[in-house]
Design a protein around this motif. Structure first.
Motif, PDB file in Angstrom:
ATOM      1  N   VAL C  42      -8.162  38.103 -15.706  1.00 16.19           N
ATOM      2  CA  VAL C  42      -6.939  38.895 -15.545  1.00 16.19           C
ATOM      3  C   VAL C  42      -5.713  38.086 -15.944  1.00 16.19           C
ATOM      4  O   VAL C  42      -4.798  38.591 -16.617  1.00 16.19           O
ATOM      5  CB  VAL C  42      -6.830  39.375 -14.088  1.00 16.19           C
ATOM      6  N   SER C  43      -5.697  36.806 -15.544  1.00 17.72           N
ATOM      7  CA  SER C  43      -4.491  36.021 -15.805  1.00 17.72           C
ATOM      8  C   SER C  43      -4.338  35.739 -17.296  1.00 17.72           C
ATOM      9  O   SER C  43      -3.224  35.730 -17.811  1.00 17.72           O
ATOM     10  CB  SER C  43      -4.508  34.734 -14.995  1.00 17.72           C
ATOM     11  N   PHE C  44      -5.477  35.538 -17.994  1.00 17.30           N
ATOM     12  CA  PHE C  44      -5.350  35.352 -19.445  1.00 17.30           C
ATOM     13  C   PHE C  44      -4.852  36.622 -20.111  1.00 17.30           C
ATOM     14  O   PHE C  44      -4.017  36.590 -21.019  1.00 17.30           O
ATOM     15  CB  PHE C  44      -6.688  34.909 -20.053  1.00 17.30           C
ATOM     16  N   ARG C  45      -5.360  37.766 -19.631  1.00 14.27           N
ATOM     17  CA  ARG C  45      -4.894  39.042 -20.180  1.00 14.27           C
ATOM     18  C   ARG C  45      -3.382  39.166 -19.976  1.00 14.27           C
ATOM     19  O   ARG C  45      -2.647  39.561 -20.878  1.00 14.27           O
ATOM     20  CB  ARG C  45      -5.643  40.171 -19.472  1.00 14.27           C
ATOM     21  N   LEU C  46      -2.928  38.793 -18.758  1.00 17.72           N
ATOM     22  CA  LEU C  46      -1.496  38.847 -18.458  1.00 17.72           C
ATOM     23  C   LEU C  46      -0.713  37.947 -19.400  1.00 17.72           C
ATOM     24  O   LEU C  46       0.321  38.345 -19.960  1.00 17.72           O
ATOM     25  CB  LEU C  46      -1.267  38.423 -17.006  1.00 17.72           C
ATOM     26  N   LEU C  47      -1.242  36.723 -19.613  1.00 18.08           N
ATOM     27  CA  LEU C  47      -0.539  35.776 -20.487  1.00 18.08           C
ATOM     28  C   LEU C  47      -0.421  36.348 -21.894  1.00 18.08           C
ATOM     29  O   LEU C  47       0.645  36.281 -22.517  1.00 18.08           O
ATOM     30  CB  LEU C  47      -1.271  34.435 -20.498  1.00 18.08           C
ATOM     31  N   ARG C  51       2.956  37.245 -23.821  1.00 19.23           N
ATOM     32  CA  ARG C  51       3.203  36.571 -25.095  1.00 19.23           C
ATOM     33  C   ARG C  51       3.560  37.595 -26.177  1.00 19.23           C
ATOM     34  O   ARG C  51       4.426  37.363 -27.002  1.00 19.23           O
ATOM     35  CB  ARG C  51       1.934  35.795 -25.466  1.00 19.23           C
ATOM     36  N   GLU C  52       2.871  38.743 -26.125  1.00 23.53           N
ATOM     37  CA  GLU C  52       3.111  39.749 -27.156  1.00 23.53           C
ATOM     38  C   GLU C  52       4.382  40.545 -26.897  1.00 23.53           C
ATOM     39  O   GLU C  52       5.170  40.787 -27.792  1.00 23.53           O
ATOM     40  CB  GLU C  52       1.935  40.727 -27.215  1.00 23.53           C
ATOM     41  N   GLU C  53       4.538  40.987 -25.626  1.00 19.22           N
ATOM     42  CA  GLU C  53       5.579  41.979 -25.360  1.00 19.22           C
ATOM     43  C   GLU C  53       6.813  41.401 -24.676  1.00 19.22           C
ATOM     44  O   GLU C  53       7.746  42.138 -24.387  1.00 19.22           O
ATOM     45  CB  GLU C  53       5.005  43.090 -24.452  1.00 19.22           C
ATOM     46  N   LEU C  71       7.873  42.746  -8.909  1.00 20.59           N
ATOM     47  CA  LEU C  71       7.044  41.679  -9.458  1.00 20.59           C
ATOM     48  C   LEU C  71       7.438  41.541 -10.917  1.00 20.59           C
ATOM     49  O   LEU C  71       7.625  42.538 -11.609  1.00 20.59           O
ATOM     50  CB  LEU C  71       5.560  42.023  -9.365  1.00 20.59           C
ATOM     51  N   ALA C  72       7.589  40.311 -11.373  1.00 18.53           N
ATOM     52  CA  ALA C  72       7.990  40.116 -12.754  1.00 18.53           C
ATOM     53  C   ALA C  72       7.313  38.876 -13.294  1.00 18.53           C
ATOM     54  O   ALA C  72       7.091  37.914 -12.567  1.00 18.53           O
ATOM     55  CB  ALA C  72       9.509  39.962 -12.857  1.00 18.53           C
ATOM     56  N   ALA C  73       6.966  38.912 -14.567  1.00 19.23           N
ATOM     57  CA  ALA C  73       6.345  37.752 -15.196  1.00 19.23           C
ATOM     58  C   ALA C  73       7.020  37.482 -16.515  1.00 19.23           C
ATOM     59  O   ALA C  73       7.074  38.353 -17.376  1.00 19.23           O
ATOM     60  CB  ALA C  73       4.859  38.004 -15.413  1.00 19.23           C
ATOM     61  N   ASP C  74       7.593  36.280 -16.658  1.00 21.44           N
ATOM     62  CA  ASP C  74       7.924  35.814 -17.989  1.00 21.44           C
ATOM     63  C   ASP C  74       6.846  34.796 -18.355  1.00 21.44           C
ATOM     64  O   ASP C  74       5.860  34.644 -17.629  1.00 21.44           O
ATOM     65  CB  ASP C  74       9.342  35.243 -18.045  1.00 21.44           C
ATOM     66  N   LEU C  75       7.026  34.103 -19.463  1.00 19.01           N
ATOM     67  CA  LEU C  75       5.954  33.207 -19.906  1.00 19.01           C
ATOM     68  C   LEU C  75       5.653  32.133 -18.875  1.00 19.01           C
ATOM     69  O   LEU C  75       4.485  31.818 -18.622  1.00 19.01           O
ATOM     70  CB  LEU C  75       6.355  32.544 -21.228  1.00 19.01           C
TER      71      LEU C  75
END
Lengths: 139, 115, 497
Positions: C42-47, C51-53, C71-75
């Protein structure tokens, strides 16, 4: 602590306390109450039972271990987030459905109730594990 | 009101830090508890006071009164209280176990794992 | 973007399942290993998605930011989640081999899963108060893991660990309250917009320093690190390794997040302060390590000195230096966990970590020796391993900023790290065994189970070293998003800043 008066009173009080805790749980969405207080009221009932009789019989009354109860509650709370995802919106979004029973007002049931039930069980489980551990330490 | 609260919070912090300097485990724990109470009151005060206007929409209206108490600090404090209750309960048991295994309640004697 | 909730909800659900099946060790082990593997996927998918979007956000419960839970994720966040998942997988596998049966009965695996939940939550939350909550989830799990078993050193280490972390949480809470009072929001994206516009700069600097003290205790920076070497060597090796890899890094992550996005360092005051802290953390950590003669105590002090490097990148506050910091974290989490795992194998084989009493491991188990050498040399910064590139980036960034003293101390500390690592190598692996035949019998299947995660992490270290180019490019992008968080703000608030 096992006086006849307390034991007799407990037999009548525990069902009342448990019933009241369920009332608090269900009323909590719109009125004062909720899973937290409900769980505490239920825990008070069980603690009273453990005081009047003994910890072992209170444990059997709970059926699951206290840890199991809180685990079940955590699971329900987490699962209550999934209907939101399945209906294409965010995790934990509240989703409601209405049940029509003949002779009753329409009853709205939704994921927040499930979440509150989870909280209820977590609070009950955690409180009971603390109380049982302390009571067993004493004896 | 703010001034009074500021004094109370300052006192709680001072007492908490003072107790944390003590060598006795129980006093140390009481110090931690006072410190977290101080922090909770600080959130409450920093959120601002509004008197007699709870953030509840009256039955005959669609929106809450314009000037109403900010519910967020209270939600934060409630969460923080539960958390600090749990941590304090755990710390209490841990300190009890420490007392039982080491036979001392003097924090200065817990040195065997230091370097 | 419900993917963002997955790294938090998956460990929670699996932990509850494990708690319900407390009786069965197999069930718990299967859940822990399977769950950690799922987290890695899951975490690789998130990364890849991030990375793409660009930055992603999830408004939990559909309540709009800044009012709801975001919840927010940057690189940076996504990279950290990947690292924590990989570490979690290694630890879960290793725990199966470690067979701490007595601890498993009291919820070892559910606690590991809950710790991962807290750590992932801290990396993904977009809200200061929820960062506090996630810290507490993580700390609570770590408190219990540290004390589980109830041996005397564990309890003593636990007292210090719990007390100081509780104190730091109180500071964090006070700072969050003051911040809310001053700015009127705790949503990080909203803060990033409102803090630069706020008038009361002095108060905000004071709040920032309060956060610095709170996170400084958790990240074990000078002079607030004393709890770490007093407690990290006491629990079972797998727990030590988990703590060593992840916990202090959550503090470092919070420092990086806060002092780039929310309270950018000011050249007049906070930046020089941070430089001093970085240098002193590095130096005291490595000197402390040089004075130690126990495997895990040496490694514990090295955590402190390595934290100094990460703070150094933050203190230099250029895009290159920040990228160096992020790359350093990527390298460090893997390497440090691995070193603790190796020390654990030695501990299980010989029942001690005292360097004096150990020896002859190169002759007895050459592969283990090589598996130690890979992360150890990486830690010391020898090319072509990951640590070399991490340090290179920081040193180059320091030279460009003409921070001579900082660069000099970084290089000297690196040399002393090499000294410590060769000390361990010489004592444990190279010198003749002072007490031959003291090795406890260990069935080969269990030994293999302990060594596989070490091989996995060593392979990751080598892979980071050999693909340093793309990895560093990733770190540069992550640093760029921190320096210019407009994409993050847009993802969370839905409007351009």
């Amino acid at each position: 602590m096992s006086s006849l008066i307390l034991r007799t009173a407990t037999r009548y009080l525990v069902p009342l306390l448990l019933l009241f805790s369920i009332y608090l749980l269900l009323a909590g969405h719109n009125y004062p109450g909720g899973g937290f207080v409900g769980g505490l009221a239920a825990a008070a009932g069980l603690a009273l039972y453990a005081l009047a009789f003994d910890v072992r019989s209170a444990r059997t009354m709970l059926r699951l271990t206290p840890t199991g109860v809180s685990a079940l509650g955590l699971m329900l709370a987490a699962l209550s987030g999934l209907p939101g995802i399945l209906r294409g919106s965010s995790f934990l979004t509240g989703k409601w459905m209405v049940a029509y029973l003949p002779g009753f007002d329409p009853i709205k049931i939704g994921t927040p109730v499930l979440f509150d039930l989870g909280v209820y069980l977590v609070v009950l489980g955690v409180t009971m594990s603390i109380i049982f551990a302390l009571a067993e330490e004493e004896s | 009101m703010e001034l009074l609260m500021a004094i109370v919070i300052g006192f709680l912090y001072a007492a908490g830090v003072f107790l944390m300097q003590r060598r006795n485990m129980v006093k140390f724990l009481v110090g931690l508890a006072l410190l977290s109470h101080g922090a909770n009151l600080l959130i409450f005060t920093a959120g601002g006071f509004t008197r007699g206007s709870p953030p509840i929409i009256p039955e005959d209206a669609d929106v809450a009164p314009i000037l109403h108490a900010d519910p967020l600090p209270q939600a934060l404090i409630l969460t923080a209280i539960v958390i600090s209750f749990a941590v304090l309960a755990f710390a209490l048991i841990l300190f009890l176990r420490a007392y039982q295994t080491t036979g001392t309640d003097d924090l200065h004697d817990l040195r065997s794992t230091d370097t | 973007m419900n993917l963002l909730a997955a790294p938090i909800v998956i460990p929670l659900l699996l932990a509850t399942l494990a708690l319900l099946g407390m009786r069965s060790h197999r069930w718990q082990q299967a859940l822990a290993v399977g769950g950690a593997a799922l987290l890695v996927l899951v975490s690789f998918r998130l990364l890849f998605r991030v990375r793409e979007e660009g930055a992603l956000a999830l408004q939990v419960g559909n309540w709009p930011a800044p009012f709801g839970i975001t919840l927010a994720a940057d690189l940076l966040g996504a990279i950290m989640v990947v690292l924590s998942s990989v570490t979690g997988l290694a630890i879960a596998l290793y725990s199966v081999g470690a067979r701490e049966t007595a601890r498993e009965r009291f919820g070892y695996y559910p606690l590991v899963l809950l710790l991962l939940m807290g750590v992932n939550g801290a990396f993904l939350t977009g809200d200061v108060f929820n960062l506090y909550v996630c810290f507490e989830v993580m700390l609570m799990a770590s408190f219990v893991l540290l004390a589980l078993g109830g041996e005397k050193p564990q309890i003593e280490g636990g007292v210090k660990y719990v007390a100081l972390n509780f104190f730091s949480s109180a500071l964090f809470l006070a700072a969050a309250g003051l911040l809310y009072g001053a700015v009127g929001t705790l949503n990080m994206a909203d803060l990033a917009v409102k803090i630069p516009a706020a008038e009361d700069g002095g108060l905000l600097t004071a709040i920032g320093l309060l956060f610095l003290a709170a996170f400084g205790i958790k990240a074990a920076i000078f002079p607030l690190f004393f709890w770490l070497p007093a407690s990290y060597h006491t629990p079972p090796p797998a727990v030590s390794a988990l703590f060593a890899g992840l916990l202090t890094k959550v503090g470092v992550y919070a420092l990086i997040r806060f002092f780039t996005m929310l309270f950018p360092l000011e050249a007049s005051f906070t930046q020089p302060l941070m430089m001093w802290l970085a240098a002193l953390t590095m130096i005291t950590g490595v000197l402390g390590a040089a004075a130690q003669h126990e495997f895990r105590r040496v490694l514990s002090f090295h955590i402190v000195s390595q934290i100094g490097y990460m703070i150094m990148g933050l203190a230099l506050f250029t895009p290159l230096a920040l990228a160096g910091s992020i790359f350093y974290i990527m390298h460090h989490i893997i390497v440090k966990t691995n070193l603790f795992l190796v020390s654990g194998v030695v501990h299980y084989l010989r029942g001690t970590g005292e360097l004096k009493e150990l020896g002859g491991f190169y002759r007895a188990r050459p592969w283990l020796a090589i598996l130690f050498l890979v992360p150890a040399m990486s830690l010391a910064g020898l090319p072509p391993l990951s640590g070399f590139f991490a340090k290179l980036a920081l040193v180059v960034a320091g030279l460009r900023e003409a921070a001579w003293a900082l660069v000099a101390s970084a290089l000297a500390v690196s040399l002393l790290t090499l000294y410590s690592m060769t000390k361990i190598w010489g004592e444990v692996f190279w010198k003749a065994d002072p007490t031959p035949n003291a090795e406890a019998a260990m069935e080969p299947a269990r030994y293999r189970m302990l060594v596989w995660p070490i091989v996995l992490l060593a392979a990751v270290t080598v892979a980071i070293g050999f693909s340093a180019g793309p990895m560093f490019a990733l770190a540069v992008d992550a640093a760029g998003q921190l320096a210019n968080p407009s994409a993050y703000i847009r993802a969370v608030l839905g409007t351009a800043p």
